[in-house]
Write a protein that holds these residues in place. Structure first.
Motif, mmCIF file in Angstrom:
data_model
loop_
_atom_site.group_PDB
_atom_site.id
_atom_site.type_symbol
_atom_site.label_atom_id
_atom_site.label_comp_id
_atom_site.label_asym_id
_atom_site.label_seq_id
_atom_site.Cartn_x
_atom_site.Cartn_y
_atom_site.Cartn_z
ATOM 1 N N MET A 133 4.212 37.571 -45.785
ATOM 2 C CA MET A 133 4.572 38.973 -45.644
ATOM 3 C C MET A 133 4.686 39.365 -44.166
ATOM 4 N N ARG A 134 3.890 38.681 -43.334
ATOM 5 C CA ARG A 134 3.887 38.982 -41.905
ATOM 6 C C ARG A 134 3.257 37.803 -41.173
ATOM 7 N N ALA A 135 3.877 37.402 -40.070
ATOM 8 C CA ALA A 135 3.313 36.334 -39.235
ATOM 9 C C ALA A 135 3.520 36.713 -37.777
ATOM 10 N N GLU A 136 2.428 36.931 -37.048
ATOM 11 C CA GLU A 136 2.503 37.401 -35.667
ATOM 12 C C GLU A 136 1.606 36.547 -34.774
ATOM 13 N N LEU A 137 2.168 36.157 -33.658
ATOM 14 C CA LEU A 137 1.383 35.489 -32.634
ATOM 15 C C LEU A 137 0.894 36.578 -31.686
ATOM 16 N N LYS A 138 -0.423 36.710 -31.577
ATOM 17 C CA LYS A 138 -1.002 37.803 -30.795
ATOM 18 C C LYS A 138 -1.586 37.276 -29.490
ATOM 19 N N LEU A 139 -1.156 37.878 -28.381
ATOM 20 C CA LEU A 139 -1.726 37.575 -27.072
ATOM 21 C C LEU A 139 -2.811 38.598 -26.785
ATOM 22 N N CYS A 140 -3.980 38.123 -26.444
ATOM 23 C CA CYS A 140 -5.124 39.002 -26.248
ATOM 24 C C CYS A 140 -5.035 39.761 -24.920
ATOM 25 N N LYS A 141 -5.833 40.823 -24.808
ATOM 26 C CA LYS A 141 -5.702 41.743 -23.672
ATOM 27 C C LYS A 141 -6.044 41.100 -22.335
ATOM 28 N N ASP A 142 -6.990 40.148 -22.316
ATOM 29 C CA ASP A 142 -7.335 39.499 -21.053
ATOM 30 C C ASP A 142 -6.156 38.725 -20.487
ATOM 31 N N VAL A 143 -5.447 38.047 -21.372
ATOM 32 C CA VAL A 143 -4.270 37.284 -20.942
ATOM 33 C C VAL A 143 -3.166 38.229 -20.492
ATOM 34 N N LEU A 144 -2.991 39.317 -21.241
ATOM 35 C CA LEU A 144 -1.952 40.280 -20.872
ATOM 36 C C LEU A 144 -2.247 40.917 -19.516
ATOM 37 N N ALA A 145 -3.509 41.184 -19.267
ATOM 38 C CA ALA A 145 -3.872 41.773 -17.968
ATOM 39 C C ALA A 145 -3.495 40.827 -16.835
ATOM 40 N N ALA A 146 -3.751 39.522 -17.060
ATOM 41 C CA ALA A 146 -3.387 38.536 -16.045
ATOM 42 C C ALA A 146 -1.872 38.422 -15.915
ATOM 43 N N LEU A 147 -1.187 38.490 -17.053
ATOM 44 C CA LEU A 147 0.277 38.423 -17.035
ATOM 45 C C LEU A 147 0.861 39.607 -16.286
ATOM 46 N N LYS A 148 0.324 40.792 -16.528
ATOM 47 C CA LYS A 148 0.857 41.989 -15.882
ATOM 48 C C LYS A 148 0.590 41.972 -14.380
ATOM 49 N N SER A 149 -0.569 41.397 -14.035
ATOM 50 C CA SER A 149 -0.875 41.276 -12.617
ATOM 51 C C SER A 149 0.104 40.321 -11.938
ATOM 52 N N ALA A 150 0.400 39.207 -12.633
ATOM 53 C CA ALA A 150 1.350 38.244 -12.082
ATOM 54 C C ALA A 150 2.756 38.837 -12.061
ATOM 55 N N ALA A 151 3.099 39.614 -13.101
ATOM 56 C CA ALA A 151 4.433 40.207 -13.182
ATOM 57 C C ALA A 151 4.656 41.211 -12.063
ATOM 58 N N ALA A 152 3.574 41.864 -11.616
ATOM 59 C CA ALA A 152 3.695 42.845 -10.540
ATOM 60 C C ALA A 152 4.101 42.192 -9.230
ATOM 61 N N ASN A 153 3.742 40.934 -9.065
ATOM 62 C CA ASN A 153 4.070 40.212 -7.835
ATOM 63 C C ASN A 153 5.303 39.319 -7.986
ATOM 64 N N SER A 154 5.889 39.350 -9.164
ATOM 65 C CA SER A 154 7.049 38.503 -9.416
ATOM 66 C C SER A 154 8.324 39.235 -9.004
ATOM 67 N N THR A 155 9.223 38.499 -8.398
ATOM 68 C CA THR A 155 10.485 39.104 -7.965
ATOM 69 C C THR A 155 11.532 39.096 -9.067
ATOM 70 N N SER A 156 11.295 38.320 -10.126
ATOM 71 C CA SER A 156 12.239 38.263 -11.247
ATOM 72 C C SER A 156 11.603 38.898 -12.486
ATOM 73 N N LYS A 157 12.398 39.109 -13.485
ATOM 74 C CA LYS A 157 11.907 39.723 -14.717
ATOM 75 C C LYS A 157 10.965 38.770 -15.434
ATOM 76 N N ALA A 158 9.768 39.238 -15.710
ATOM 77 C CA ALA A 158 8.768 38.403 -16.372
ATOM 78 C C ALA A 158 8.951 38.507 -17.882
ATOM 79 N N MET A 159 8.951 37.354 -18.555
ATOM 80 C CA MET A 159 9.192 37.296 -19.994
ATOM 81 C C MET A 159 8.180 36.381 -20.667
ATOM 82 N N VAL A 160 7.950 36.665 -21.955
ATOM 83 C CA VAL A 160 7.178 35.767 -22.813
ATOM 84 C C VAL A 160 8.056 35.417 -24.010
#
Length: 369
Positions: A133-160
């Motif tokens: 009925m539903r299948a979702e891969l969930k990224l936890c908030k700690d990882v997202l916080a690190a991703l957003k921090s890295a994305a802030a310093n990235s010169t290109s569009k950050a994607m997952v």
């Protein structure tokens, strides 16, 4: 060896006496059927509040008959719908944690990427007769916080991105990647979680006989990425696969049908089981006042109840032990455990065509109580 004259005379005398008294020589099974039929007839009349079958001189015309027949069909559908709702299994959510490995193998995925192999294994509760009925891969908030921090310093569009990995159809040892979902990492909005849709891949995996599901998580950044500045991303604190399933309706019906058949007595079966007798309302002379159904499969429970065989409850098991110890407590009996409903379309005592629902007329299951 020839029979003695005395034995012949004795047999002839017995047969003559039976003929004179009007006793019919029929197999015991036939006699039992007659007794059962009489019990069915008497029980139906009693339930309908009738002393005898109503005498029907004039029946409804075709239009009236058609209208009440449709009402009868609607009632049947309503009952079947209620049974289906009762038998519909509840949805279940499975939480799967992958085996996670950093991938160094080059592939055709564009961008400066950090790639992770995700390997999910089946659990005991995941089988091929499940609908996803539903299948979702969930990224936890700690990882997202690190991703957003890295994305802030990235010169290109950050994607997952999440890909399904399969072996190439060409059989050359190469792997093929199918994009399942893609999300951008928005550095201006602090998200607590991110979900990637993997419905298609998970449904195909569950329906197959494959033991493992292989996915590839690709984080597109032009700078190094770590989850908390000190350690690389780990599966147990970084992401989970959440799958909501429901057992397929046809498999549930097939299983219920199979269980129902298993209730029937096998040849020479002496333990508690279900026996059947087909009752034809035409053959017993009731077709003039019972319109539908034309036949009724009467089922009844019969057989012995040895220790711990189909116990209806803990009380039934205690009852057996008490009977075995002193003999004063009656032994458990083979009785109906559940029923299927039946709708009888018939004329009542006022000679009006009606239908009556019997909730406890068709035995579905037998047990010892």
């Amino acid at each position: 060896m020839q029979s003695s004259p005395w034995k012949v005379r004795c047999a002839t005398l017995c047969f003559t006496l039976l003929s004179i008294t009007g006793v019919k020589l029929r197999p015991l099974g036939e006699q039992e059927k007659m007794i059962q039929l009489e019990a069915v007839k008497k029980s139906i009349l009693d339930r309908l509040g009738l002393h005898r079958p109503p005498v029907i001189r004039e029946k409804m015309d075709k239009d009236e008959m058609r209208k009440i027949y449709w009402l009868y069909q609607e009632k049947l559908m309503e009952l079947r719908g209620n049974i289906s709702m009762e038998e519909t299994p509840k949805r279940r959510v499975h939480i799967l944690t992958p085996k996670l490995e950093r991938s160094t193998k080059k592939c055709g995925i564009p961008g400066n990427s950090h790639r992770y192999n995700l390997i999910f294994s089946r659990t005991q509760t995941i089988h091929q007769q499940l609908s996803v009925m539903r299948a979702e891969l969930k990224l936890c908030k700690d990882v997202l916080a690190a991703l957003k921090s890295a994305a802030a310093n990235s010169t290109s569009k950050a994607m997952v991105n999440i890909y399904k990995v399969t072996e190439s159809i060409h059989g050359n040892g190469e792997q093929e990647y199918k994009l399942l979902d893609s999300k951008s990492i928005d550095k201006d909005i602090l998200a607590l979680n991110m979900t990637l849709n993997v419905d298609t891949a998970v449904q195909q995996w569950i329906a197959s006989s494959e033991k493992c599901l292989r996915l590839e998580l690709v984080i597109i950044l032009n700078i190094p990425f770590v989850s908390d500045g000190r350690k690389q991303m780990r599966a147990d604190d970084a992401l989970v696969l959440e799958v909501e399933t429901q057992e397929q309706a046809h498999s549930k019906t097939r299983r219920a049908r199979s269980l129902s058949v298993d209730e029937d007595c096998k040849k020479s079966e002496k333990k508690c089981c279900r026996k059947s007798l087909l009752v034809s309302f035409e053959q017993i002379g009731w077709s003039d006042w019972i319109v539908h159904p034309s036949t009724y499969e009467m089922r009844f429970c019969d057989g012995s109840c040895p220790h711990n065989y189909k116990p209806a409850s803990m009380h039934a098991q205690i009852k057996y032990r008490m009977h075995h110890i002193n003999g004063e407590t009656p032994a458990p009996c083979c009785v109906p455990g559940s029923y299927d409903p039946m709708v009888l379309m018939h004329y009542n005592s006022e000679r009006k065509l009606v239908f009556t629902v019997f909730d406890d007329m068709i035995v579905k299951k037998c047990h010892c109580a």
